[in-house]
Design a protein around this motif. Sequence first.
Motif, PDB file in Angstrom:
ATOM      1  N   ALA A 101     -39.903  25.226  32.006  1.00  0.00           N
ATOM      2  CA  ALA A 101     -41.053  24.616  32.545  1.00  0.00           C
ATOM      3  C   ALA A 101     -42.026  25.191  33.357  1.00  0.00           C
ATOM      4  O   ALA A 101     -43.235  24.949  33.241  1.00  0.00           O
ATOM      5  CB  ALA A 101     -40.547  23.153  33.017  1.00  0.00           C
ATOM      6  N   ARG A 102     -41.761  26.226  34.225  1.00  0.00           N
ATOM      7  CA  ARG A 102     -42.710  26.492  35.248  1.00  0.00           C
ATOM      8  C   ARG A 102     -43.271  27.885  34.868  1.00  0.00           C
ATOM      9  O   ARG A 102     -44.301  28.230  35.366  1.00  0.00           O
ATOM     10  CB  ARG A 102     -42.120  26.443  36.654  1.00  0.00           C
ATOM     11  CG  ARG A 102     -43.036  26.485  37.791  1.00  0.00           C
ATOM     12  CD  ARG A 102     -42.269  25.899  38.906  1.00  0.00           C
ATOM     13  NE  ARG A 102     -43.295  26.283  40.238  1.00  0.00           N
ATOM     14  CZ  ARG A 102     -43.113  27.402  40.886  1.00  0.00           C
ATOM     15  NH1 ARG A 102     -42.319  28.222  40.298  1.00  0.00           N
ATOM     16  NH2 ARG A 102     -43.986  27.655  42.021  1.00  0.00           N
ATOM     17  N   GLY A 103     -42.332  28.925  34.285  1.00  0.00           N
ATOM     18  CA  GLY A 103     -42.778  29.920  33.788  1.00  0.00           C
ATOM     19  C   GLY A 103     -42.873  31.241  34.587  1.00  0.00           C
ATOM     20  O   GLY A 103     -43.355  32.138  34.263  1.00  0.00           O
TER      21      GLY A 103
ATOM     22  N   TYR B  85     -40.660  33.330  35.688  1.00  0.00           N
ATOM     23  CA  TYR B  85     -39.218  33.819  35.553  1.00  0.00           C
ATOM     24  C   TYR B  85     -39.641  35.533  35.648  1.00  0.00           C
ATOM     25  O   TYR B  85     -40.902  35.944  35.530  1.00  0.00           O
ATOM     26  CB  TYR B  85     -38.787  33.500  34.216  1.00  0.00           C
ATOM     27  CG  TYR B  85     -39.733  33.618  33.035  1.00  0.00           C
ATOM     28  CD1 TYR B  85     -40.346  34.707  32.510  1.00  0.00           C
ATOM     29  CD2 TYR B  85     -39.986  32.428  32.779  1.00  0.00           C
ATOM     30  CE1 TYR B  85     -41.284  34.526  31.621  1.00  0.00           C
ATOM     31  CE2 TYR B  85     -41.020  32.298  31.488  1.00  0.00           C
ATOM     32  CZ  TYR B  85     -41.516  33.499  30.917  1.00  0.00           C
ATOM     33  OH  TYR B  85     -42.324  33.306  30.111  1.00  0.00           O
ATOM     34  N   ILE B  86     -38.769  36.353  35.955  1.00  0.00           N
ATOM     35  CA  ILE B  86     -38.806  37.721  35.569  1.00  0.00           C
ATOM     36  C   ILE B  86     -37.593  38.299  34.724  1.00  0.00           C
ATOM     37  O   ILE B  86     -37.898  38.624  33.741  1.00  0.00           O
ATOM     38  CB  ILE B  86     -38.532  38.351  37.147  1.00  0.00           C
ATOM     39  CG1 ILE B  86     -39.681  37.917  38.239  1.00  0.00           C
ATOM     40  CG2 ILE B  86     -38.550  40.137  36.759  1.00  0.00           C
ATOM     41  CD1 ILE B  86     -39.555  38.531  39.343  1.00  0.00           C
TER      42      ILE B  86
ATOM     43  N   LYS C 138     -27.438  28.374  27.290  1.00  0.00           N
ATOM     44  CA  LYS C 138     -27.293  28.645  25.705  1.00  0.00           C
ATOM     45  C   LYS C 138     -28.160  27.684  24.985  1.00  0.00           C
ATOM     46  O   LYS C 138     -29.279  28.200  24.304  1.00  0.00           O
ATOM     47  CB  LYS C 138     -25.973  28.053  25.189  1.00  0.00           C
ATOM     48  CG  LYS C 138     -24.995  29.154  25.432  1.00  0.00           C
ATOM     49  CD  LYS C 138     -24.672  30.096  24.163  1.00  0.00           C
ATOM     50  CE  LYS C 138     -23.916  31.309  24.524  1.00  0.00           C
ATOM     51  NZ  LYS C 138     -22.383  31.112  25.011  1.00  0.00           N
TER      52      LYS C 138
ATOM     53  N   GLU D 178     -31.619  29.211  25.940  1.00  0.00           N
ATOM     54  CA  GLU D 178     -31.770  30.543  25.097  1.00  0.00           C
ATOM     55  C   GLU D 178     -32.230  29.959  23.479  1.00  0.00           C
ATOM     56  O   GLU D 178     -32.913  30.767  22.800  1.00  0.00           O
ATOM     57  CB  GLU D 178     -30.602  31.493  25.031  1.00  0.00           C
ATOM     58  CG  GLU D 178     -30.440  32.162  26.307  1.00  0.00           C
ATOM     59  CD  GLU D 178     -29.210  33.181  26.275  1.00  0.00           C
ATOM     60  OE1 GLU D 178     -29.173  33.838  26.986  1.00  0.00           O
ATOM     61  OE2 GLU D 178     -28.248  32.611  25.413  1.00  0.00           O
TER      62      GLU D 178
ATOM     63  N   GLN E 228     -38.061  22.723  23.242  1.00  0.00           N
ATOM     64  CA  GLN E 228     -38.345  21.741  22.234  1.00  0.00           C
ATOM     65  C   GLN E 228     -38.423  20.453  22.311  1.00  0.00           C
ATOM     66  O   GLN E 228     -39.450  19.414  22.026  1.00  0.00           O
ATOM     67  CB  GLN E 228     -37.521  22.088  21.000  1.00  0.00           C
ATOM     68  CG  GLN E 228     -37.917  21.345  19.736  1.00  0.00           C
ATOM     69  CD  GLN E 228     -39.280  22.190  19.140  1.00  0.00           C
ATOM     70  OE1 GLN E 228     -38.923  23.375  18.646  1.00  0.00           O
ATOM     71  NE2 GLN E 228     -40.090  21.423  18.863  1.00  0.00           N
TER      72      GLN E 228
ATOM     73  N   GLN F 227     -41.476  19.836  24.859  1.00  0.00           N
ATOM     74  CA  GLN F 227     -42.414  19.737  24.134  1.00  0.00           C
ATOM     75  C   GLN F 227     -42.958  18.613  23.126  1.00  0.00           C
ATOM     76  O   GLN F 227     -44.003  18.296  23.009  1.00  0.00           O
ATOM     77  CB  GLN F 227     -42.432  21.154  23.197  1.00  0.00           C
ATOM     78  CG  GLN F 227     -43.643  21.950  23.246  1.00  0.00           C
ATOM     79  CD  GLN F 227     -43.295  23.145  22.661  1.00  0.00           C
ATOM     80  OE1 GLN F 227     -42.430  24.031  23.384  1.00  0.00           O
ATOM     81  NE2 GLN F 227     -43.571  23.429  21.445  1.00  0.00           N
TER      82      GLN F 227
ATOM     83  N   LYS G 170     -37.798  37.304  28.038  1.00  0.00           N
ATOM     84  CA  LYS G 170     -39.090  37.058  26.988  1.00  0.00           C
ATOM     85  C   LYS G 170     -38.953  35.710  26.357  1.00  0.00           C
ATOM     86  O   LYS G 170     -37.752  35.601  25.735  1.00  0.00           O
ATOM     87  CB  LYS G 170     -39.263  38.075  25.868  1.00  0.00           C
ATOM     88  CG  LYS G 170     -40.019  39.462  26.187  1.00  0.00           C
ATOM     89  CD  LYS G 170     -40.305  40.322  25.166  1.00  0.00           C
ATOM     90  CE  LYS G 170     -40.717  41.559  25.580  1.00  0.00           C
ATOM     91  NZ  LYS G 170     -40.602  42.658  24.814  1.00  0.00           N
ATOM     92  N   PRO G 171     -39.693  34.715  26.628  1.00  0.00           N
ATOM     93  CA  PRO G 171     -39.415  33.368  26.112  1.00  0.00           C
ATOM     94  C   PRO G 171     -39.692  33.546  24.541  1.00  0.00           C
ATOM     95  O   PRO G 171     -40.145  34.189  24.012  1.00  0.00           O
ATOM     96  CB  PRO G 171     -40.620  32.769  26.710  1.00  0.00           C
ATOM     97  CG  PRO G 171     -41.928  33.660  26.841  1.00  0.00           C
ATOM     98  CD  PRO G 171     -41.241  34.908  27.172  1.00  0.00           C
ATOM     99  N   SER G 172     -38.678  32.400  23.951  1.00  0.00           N
ATOM    100  CA  SER G 172     -39.203  32.109  22.728  1.00  0.00           C
ATOM    101  C   SER G 172     -39.920  30.927  22.386  1.00  0.00           C
ATOM    102  O   SER G 172     -39.674  29.871  22.992  1.00  0.00           O
ATOM    103  CB  SER G 172     -37.441  32.105  21.880  1.00  0.00           C
ATOM    104  OG  SER G 172     -36.936  31.008  22.523  1.00  0.00           O
ATOM    105  N   VAL G 173     -40.938  31.184  21.482  1.00  0.00           N
ATOM    106  CA  VAL G 173     -41.484  29.725  21.290  1.00  0.00           C
ATOM    107  C   VAL G 173     -40.946  29.131  20.062  1.00  0.00           C
ATOM    108  O   VAL G 173     -40.754  29.438  18.906  1.00  0.00           O
ATOM    109  CB  VAL G 173     -42.996  29.796  21.100  1.00  0.00           C
ATOM    110  CG1 VAL G 173     -43.653  29.856  22.446  1.00  0.00           C
ATOM    111  CG2 VAL G 173     -43.315  31.091  20.188  1.00  0.00           C
TER     112      VAL G 173
ATOM    113  N   PHE H 273     -42.291  25.466  17.748  1.00  0.00           N
ATOM    114  CA  PHE H 273     -43.033  24.324  17.971  1.00  0.00           C
ATOM    115  C   PHE H 273     -42.576  23.327  16.996  1.00  0.00           C
ATOM    116  O   PHE H 273     -41.999  23.596  15.682  1.00  0.00           O
ATOM    117  CB  PHE H 273     -44.386  24.801  17.279  1.00  0.00           C
ATOM    118  CG  PHE H 273     -45.174  25.658  18.511  1.00  0.00           C
ATOM    119  CD1 PHE H 273     -45.908  24.864  19.372  1.00  0.00           C
ATOM    120  CD2 PHE H 273     -44.875  27.129  18.584  1.00  0.00           C
ATOM    121  CE1 PHE H 273     -46.594  25.740  20.639  1.00  0.00           C
ATOM    122  CE2 PHE H 273     -45.600  27.704  19.562  1.00  0.00           C
ATOM    123  CZ  PHE H 273     -46.318  27.070  20.393  1.00  0.00           C
TER     124      PHE H 273
END
Lengths: 555, 132, 354
Positions: free
Chosen positions: A202-204, A206-207, A432, A435, A441, A444, A550-553, A555
């Motif tokens: 949600a907040r983005g 991250y490292i 999990k 991930e 989802q 969103q 790295k996020p996965s998107v 939709f």
Amino acid sequence: MSDSDKLKDAVGRYEAGVEKSLAKFPERKAEFVTGSGAPVKRLYTPLDLEGRDYLADQGFPGEYPFTRGVQNTMYRGRFWTMRQYAGFSNAEESNKRYKFLLEQGTTGLSIAFDLPTQIGYDSDHPLSQGEVGKVGVAIDSLADMEILFDGIPLDKVSTSMTINAPASVLLAMYIAVAEKQGVSPDKLNGTIQNDILKEYVARGTYIFPPGPSMRLITNIFEYCSKEVPNWNTISISGYHIREAGSTASQEVAFTLADGIAYVEAAVKAGLDVDDFAPRLSFFFNAHNDLFEEVAKYRAARRVWARIMRERFGAKNPKSWMLRFHTQTGGSTLTAQQPDNNIVRVAIQTLAAVLGGTQSLHTNSKDEALALPTEDSVRIALRTQQIVAYESGVAETVDPLAGSYYVESLTNRVEAEALAYLARIDELGGAIKAIEQGYIQQEIQDSAYRYQMDVEKGERVVVGLNKFQIKEKAPEGLLRVDPSVGERQCEKLKALRAKRDNAKVQASLAALKTAAEGDANLMPPILEAVRAYATLGEICDVMRGVFGEYKPSVMF
Amino acid sequence: MDRKIRVLVAKPGLDGHDRGAKVIARALRDDGMEVIYTGLRQTPEQIVQAAIQEDVDVVALSILSGAHNHLFPRVTELLKEKGAEDVLVIGGGVIPEADYGFLMSKGIAAVFGPGTPTKATIDFIREHVRQK
Amino acid sequence: MRALRGRGGRAHLIGVTGPPGSGKSTLCDKLIAALRKRGARVGVLAVDPSSPFTGGAILGDRLRMQSHATDEGVFIRSLASRGRLGGLSRATQAAARALDAAGYDFVLIETVGVGQSEVDIVKIADTVVLVSVPGLGDDIQVIKAGVMEIGDVFVVNKADRDGADRVVRELRSMLEMAATLRRNAVPASVDTLAGRTSALSAGKSGAAGFGAAKPGAVSGPGMTAPRPAREWSAEELAHHLTENANSVTVANDAELPPILKTVAETGEGVEELVEAVLAHRAGLAAAGLLEARRLEGIRAEMRSLIAFRLLDALEGGEGRAREDALAKAVLAGEEDVYGAAEALFAALSKGGRT
Ligand SMILES: Nc1nc2c(ncn2[C@@H]2O[C@H](COP(=O)(O)OP(=O)(O)O)[C@@H](O)[C@H]2O)c(=O)[nH]1
Ligand SMILES: [Mg+2]
């Protein structure tokens, strides 16, 4: 005929009567729903609570399962903590502000960091351009932290820091400043947010990927339980999950799922649950649907208490208690007719207080436009004070308990949250589920549904899609001095010239070795911080070993 | 073959609030456009390279950190440098109205503030891309 | 397009396919880095499905490779499948040629390994990397999709998760069976594992003599005949092989395609993957097969172009009307479907399309 049958009869009679009159006096709409879109019935009666057991489900404040609150007298003892989050451009400016607040009698500081700091970049990193000092204070090294707390005795204040991915580094800097003041770590009080899982969903900010991030968090749990025993090591946050568009039940479910993941990680690392669980704290949102929000807090307390006691076998009642901070919902504010936001914040304040929050930050009316001005911050604080001193809602404990509607809502939020928790367990737990993009989802989908409801006019937002007016562009918004970035870069350059660079390199090499192994990383981070290695340098070493998330998107 | 409108949705700057960007991406898709989503923390250089490689008609930028006056003009400048100034650049997020004029003078075709219906953005894109 | 012809043929095309979420984009990201380290220029074509309802699409593969965006030696293009028969491979092939002509040494083509059209695209690749992951269920996903036979290099990604070794073992035994079958009974005209197995079953034993197994399963351009009855499950294959154990020569290791474990997220195993791809390419070149394979690819492309052209003609007013009339005739029992198709085909190819 039993009492229950008589009641069923009577309710049936009432509904039949209503049905008859509906042709002539129709209701406003065919379906009524809560702020989160859950159906709302015309009338709630004792029938809706059939089969529930008061003692087991609600009980008493200060007692398991804490549905009615975590303290036995709640606000009759003392009000919730009114804590306003603040941070400004650079360490010098913020230090001035914190000193002013302390002179006014505040004992708690709440520190907002700028985005580069939150993501572990120095102010001179290319990605930091335009961002330095914008949403909080810029901290590049121990030198900035020394200025930030200059003249503030760290054994006398409690400091809350909204920092997640690089929480260990900022905590180490805080400890190092205290050392210089002659204050030993066991005298330190405060909180780090340190909740990486909600950053992914949600907040983005991250490292690192989840594995090493969880390691850093358990390292902090372990280190603090020995060295900084009064430190709140995590603030498990649903606030941002809700801001990202979740429903109330999802907010509870996903936050508690994250909580379960942290507890599991710590237990797996060999910690005893009762050693760290009493210092877990939570952070929730407050939206406009008053009753649903109150139900949300009550359900969250009940579900967490049962999880801690039944699932993790915690014995200390403090481990069962869900203590939480609340912030009013930034996403509910409108840029249109911003004064209306004061009213929204007032309703949300009521929700948080009726829901039994331990502390509260109220948003300012202009936050949909820019950072708040001092005037609007004051109104936000006054809103809390009016609710506390004038509304009367704080005079008795959990005043909405026993309302057929509120108890039904509490049961419903609980049931929905439990269903999500079961699903997440099936997926192998929160990490999990994240991930695989499951939680993202779900959030969103809710966000999109909400937006479409607003656009179709099925959901009214006053001033936005109904009761609009022609408005002039608002004036007097706060602007951050754009030269902050340049000054911060100059400071960094001077620091790099002045410090003992051989020592810095040695400490970073030691950190690298530790990161590659499985030692607790707090001690080598503390060493690097003491040598004036920068936040960016320290995080870069860990990026090199851990990689980046790295996020996965989907939709 | 009819060419779909292609839109790059990107978040320049460091803020992680992508609710708006994701909602708009989805709305554009549901309106039949092809959306390339590049996610968080994009530099203007990355955005422009992606826009060129992806041959998009529109670049939609979303930002909530307050760094728009710094970052948006970099995107239009770089597009121009690469000879791609025909790409329509639009912006959204927490942007004070007082900044709209400045941004438009830098080549941002439109700024959509908080609360803008997705329909307004869609209509704007359809109208202005067709004109090209 | 025409201007590009003749200059291509240098780039090595690597297809990366596998189920959604198996880590293909992440793997591509790491492959780009590894190939760049060797000084190669890398193009990427990332294909995502379009919505069948609106024709729109959200293309998210680039997100994982975006750190290479500003590298001048990397070019990434996302493609939507456009929800239209053949449109996908047409665009992909055109783009691959363009990247080739523009001097990229490698072109990665990422597609979701489900559905025939994806399988078709990947056929234009010189080396096909088939990605699977642990934890997708009891069966190996790639077998279900019927794309096993197109893999040249097999990757079990997410090897950091439990069960990776099991997937490797399962893949291995599948590949062994396939190789064994190939060795013992390969009718040259049937080129899929499914084809081979149905041929095998038709012949009752693993011995020779299956030349009769319906050569030309694809009967004519644009009119793809139904695929062989059905594909065998792993159990059926295993069962069949044990039943016929005496007459079967077991394949040896050298005949098996490599199976590699990777953790795309950290890059573990990616160097080995690059080596395996390069070895595959070298092997093709040494055996003089690279050209044959490319010829095969070009033939397939021509066929599909003809097919699309015919279908395009069908879509047009004249063809459409004819098709409608013939369909009605079949429905009314005045004509059988084969005769109708024959008549339609004759009409279309005679009239051509100008
Ligand atoms: N645990 C683990 N996760 C991975 C690995 N590779 C990729 N992932 C994750 O799997 C998800 C899907 O990856 P992506 O590359 O988008 O898959 P694609 O749909 O096949 O392209 C993402 O969340 C990745 O972070 C790996 O080796 N191990
Ligand atoms: Mg992908």
